[in-house]
Design an enzyme around this catalytic site. Structure first.
Site, short mmCIF file in Angstrom:
data_model
loop_
_atom_site.label_atom_id
_atom_site.label_comp_id
_atom_site.label_asym_id
_atom_site.label_seq_id
_atom_site.Cartn_x
_atom_site.Cartn_y
_atom_site.Cartn_z
N LYS A 92 0.81 -1.22 0.00
CA LYS A 92 0.00 0.00 0.00
C LYS A 92 0.84 1.27 0.00
CE LYS A 92 -4.27 -1.45 -0.13
NZ LYS A 92 -5.12 -1.11 -1.29
N THR A 136 14.99 -3.79 -20.37
CA THR A 136 15.52 -3.02 -19.23
C THR A 136 15.53 -3.86 -17.96
OG1 THR A 136 13.33 -2.13 -18.76
CG2 THR A 136 14.76 -0.83 -20.20
N TYR A 211 17.73 1.23 -19.00
CA TYR A 211 17.53 1.77 -20.35
C TYR A 211 18.82 1.76 -21.16
CZ TYR A 211 13.14 3.51 -18.44
OH TYR A 211 11.90 3.61 -17.85
N SER A 278 1.55 4.97 2.57
CA SER A 278 0.36 5.80 2.48
C SER A 278 -0.13 6.23 3.86
CB SER A 278 -0.76 5.05 1.74
OG SER A 278 -0.98 3.78 2.31
N ASP A 414 -24.38 13.88 -13.81
CA ASP A 414 -24.87 15.23 -14.02
C ASP A 414 -23.84 16.01 -14.85
OD1 ASP A 414 -26.29 17.85 -12.73
OD2 ASP A 414 -24.12 18.02 -12.58
N THR A 478 -28.70 20.44 -4.67
CA THR A 478 -28.58 19.00 -4.94
C THR A 478 -27.23 18.47 -4.46
OG1 THR A 478 -27.76 19.48 -7.17
CG2 THR A 478 -30.14 19.11 -6.92
N ALA A 484 -27.89 21.84 -11.91
CA ALA A 484 -29.04 22.65 -11.49
C ALA A 484 -28.91 23.10 -10.04
CB ALA A 484 -30.33 21.86 -11.68
N HIS A 614 -28.19 14.44 -18.01
CA HIS A 614 -27.22 13.49 -17.48
C HIS A 614 -26.80 12.53 -18.59
CE1 HIS A 614 -28.34 13.92 -12.94
NE2 HIS A 614 -28.53 15.05 -13.60
#
Length: 708
Positions: A92, A136, A211, A278, A414, A478, A484, A614
């Protein structure tokens, strides 16, 4: 780097308050040469009194990933293939800084994976079987993951559990693939030039590693083709006459000069990145170290020590020699977003069986926002016999991110979110077409989509309110970033007031997706238990069109910003829920922009703007398949489908507007409007771009970085 890096460094320095004393970044090294450079870096940082760096010796990048995960080291720079591995369980890790390539005037956080051959050899990319190859390293982007993903159709490989290396060893007559187990796959190490234990080593101890090593393998005549990146030949051969002895192999089975890599490449690959844990990853301290190191030892600095340079005879120690510098990566960007769906799909394709790959290609993964949508999606999945399966996220932006990463394929958005998704590289597929008196179900799929009207609704009894007297009133939205409910009314208000302080203009609001501590969330209620207050999904009872109208109907707010049919759909017995069953259409009115008010039925002459419908969005590579699947699903479960209402209905919800709007008649074709700009229209796109000065979207910021 006078123009580029001072601005870059100042961005990274903002907000960094960590004391350097008693804190050190443990940098992971993988060879004696890297350890030597790291020790020199450590001494130089002490001299300039910068953050402390210490060096942890390991024998491979994978050992470094393990060490960082177990808190025995803190940072290392990885190729994209290893960034993918580092992001998986149990490690992680996440990318926190990206190497920058290119030029000062055109800095890039990506490179191109290319296949190079000597001029005059005359074979094409689809004719590599039986030739000799230079790579590589095993698991690396340009040298392994991308070319092997492209060549998979030519490999005699059904997928795991048979190792890919076994199939590649049969495909090429001989290879050098550093990091491979030479005892198990001697053919893949046959061309390597290292001696003793260093033959095929996963470090610069193998002369053909990396490389420059893979290109040297081609130069020396050991191999016929080298899989490297676009800049490799330029770094190895400064003279054009020397470079002209080589050509690129293109996916369309032609050849081009080595400077035509933008038109002839195997894939666009994100640049190498510094990774860290993390959680508790010392991210700020690592960046503070890198800022100071670039400032003192970066490109063009007079110091004898070069952060982005290696001693003679060595290459790419700690960082790429070709890097101009480092850019900090937004905390919104995890390894999946950083790598992108194409690259991840290539990696997964090399780790899955042929049957798994085919199943993943055949299915559509729909992203459901919140638990209510998840339940409806799961029922859809059951009824579709798994033609559609479900992924879930808590917000619409998180769902868009899942589509970008390839963990989901689609969702209906939306217009405001279509703008964000489009800026991130997604495209519209099909549009929600609403019923209207002139509708004909027979031609709905092919009928041009009309759009809908964004309106401001008030209670008729609250007769003192007009559009011009909204200052200090309480508002119901909303969600933030929706058309809207936010973009249109807030765009108009910011234009009228020349201010972005909506929380000062309005006394209190419910605008799901806002800071829960702000006045913009003060009116939100959460679910029936009072949890999830102001979240932008159906767990907030005042979310969406129906939720914003409920906020008004329950006398919580003075004005609700919704669409023209919202009041019609929730009054005069149309909505039988307890809060709505006694509401009367005549008890509500619309605010007109000229300061007057009109009945809800007169929205055609009293609205804030016409809004785009939408639409379903996806990645461009999924469009054709997704359209085919959705039209087939619609034939079963659409408004006039043969299994609706008997088994399942796409456009009906237990709570309002789940997955699609409940008043959708069909999913309609786009009439050639295949980009987000074409679909939304220039006026709407311009209005949203202007409104963006008033608010930030973490995902938009992340995508701006990724698309640079």
């Amino acid at each position: 780097m006078k123009l580029f890096f001072p601005a870059l460094l100042s961005l990274g320095a903002l907000g960094l308050c960590l004391a350097a004393s008693k804190k050190s970044v443990r940098w992971c090294t993988t060879s004696p040469a890297e350890s030597s450079k790291c020790a020199q870096w450590q001494r130089r940082m002490k001299k300039v009194r910068g953050p402390s760096v210490t060096c942890v010796k390991k024998t491979s990048r994978f050992e470094c990933i393990q060490a960082i995960s177990t808190e025995k080291a803190d940072a290392v720079t990885l190729d994209g293939g290893l960034v993918y591995d580092a992001g998986l369980d149990p490690y992680k890790l996440r990318p926190i800084a990206a190497e920058v390539y290119g030029t000062e005037n055109n800095p890039q956080t990506h490179y191109y994976a290319v296949a190079i051959a000597k001029k005059g050899t005359n074979f094409q990319l689809n004719q590599l079987q039986g030739l000799k190859s230079c790579h590589t390293g095993l698991g690396r982007s340009a040298g392994w993951n991308i070319p092997m993903g492209l060549l998979r159709p030519f490999l005699d490989w059904t997928g795991p559990p048979e190792p890919l290396q076994k199939a590649v060893a049969k495909f090429f007559s001989a290879s050098c693939v550093p990091c491979v187990d030479g005892k198990e796959y001697p053919n893949l190490c046959q061309l390597c030039a290292g001696t003793g234990e260093n033959k095929c080593a996963c470090s610069s101890q193998e002369p053909y590693f990396g490389y420059s090593g893979a290109f040297k393998c081609l130069q020396d005549g050991a191999g016929d083709v080298a899989f490297v990146k676009d800049s490799t030949v330029f770094e190895s051969l400064p003279a054009k006459a020397d470079r002209d002895q080589y050509e690129l192999l293109c996916p369309n089975n032609t050849r081009k000069p080595v400077d035509a890599f933008q038109e002839c490449h195997l894939a666009r690959v994100p640049s190498h990145a510094v990774v860290a844990r993390s959680v508790n990853g010392k991210e700020d301290l690592i960046w503070k170290l890198l800022v100071k190191a670039q400032e003192k030892f970066g490109r063009g600095k007079p110091s004898g020590f070069q952060l982005f340079g290696s001693p003679a005879g060595q290459k790419d120690l700690l960082f790429k020699d070709s890097a101009l510098g480092l850019l900090r990566i937004s905390s919104k960007i995890d390894s999946g977003l950083y790598l992108g769906s194409n690259y991840i799909t290539a990696i997964r394709g090399l780790r899955e069986t042929a049957a798994e790959v085919e199943l993943r290609r055949a299915q559509v993964v729909w992203c459901a926002v919140g638990s209510d949508e998840q339940l409806k999606c799961q029922e859809w999945s059951r009824q579709s016999n798994q033609s559609v399966v479900c992924a879930t996220a808590s917000t619409t932006e998180d769902c868009i991110a899942l589509v970008l990463k390839g963990e989901a394929d689609a969702l209906s958005l939306d217009g405001g979110y279509i703008y964000i998704a489009g800026k991130c590289g997604l495209v519209p597929v099909l549009a929600e077409s609403q019923q209207s008196p002139e509708s004909s179900g027979l031609d709905c799929v092919h009928r041009p989509v009309k759009g809908y009207l964004a309106v401001a609704v008030v209670r008729k009894a609250n007769d003192k309110i007009t559009w011009n007297s909204l200052r200090g009133k309480k508002s119901c939205h909303t969600a933030v970033d929706r058309t809207a409910g936010w973009n249109i009314p807030m765009g108009l208000l910011s234009k009228n007031t020349d201010s972005c302080r909506f929380d000062e203009f309005l006394s209190q609001s419910c605008a799901p997706g806002s800071d829960p501590r702000s006045k913009l969330c003060a009116l939100c209620a959460g679910n029936e238990e009072g949890q999830n207050k102001c979240v932008p999904n159906s767990s907030e009872r005042y979310y969406g069109y129906t939720g914003a109208f409920r906020c008004l109907a329950e006398n919580v707010g003075d004005v609700a910003f919704v669409k023209d049919v919202t009041v019609l759909d929730n009054t005069d017995g149309k909505n039988t829920e307890q809060w709505a069953k006694d509401l009367k259409l005549g008890d509500f009115e619309l605010l007109c922009l000229n300061g007057t008010r009109k009945p809800v039925t007169e929205a055609e002459s009293c609205h804030l703007a016409v809004a785009p419908n939408h639409a379903v969005v996806s990645r461009i590579d999924k469009v054709a398949h997704l359209e085919q699947v959705l039209l087939r699903q619609q034939a079963h479960f659409g408004r006039n489908g043969r299994d609706c209402p008997g088994k399942f209905c796409l456009f009906q919800s237990k709570t309002k507007n789940l997955l699609f709007n409940d008043n959708t008649e069909c999913l309609a074709k786009l009439q050639g409007k295949t980009t987000y700009e074409e679909y939304l229209g220039p006026q709407y796109v311009t209005a949203i771009a202007k409104l963006r000065r008033c608010s930030t979207s973490p995902l938009l910021e992340a995508c701006a970085f990724l698309m640079r």
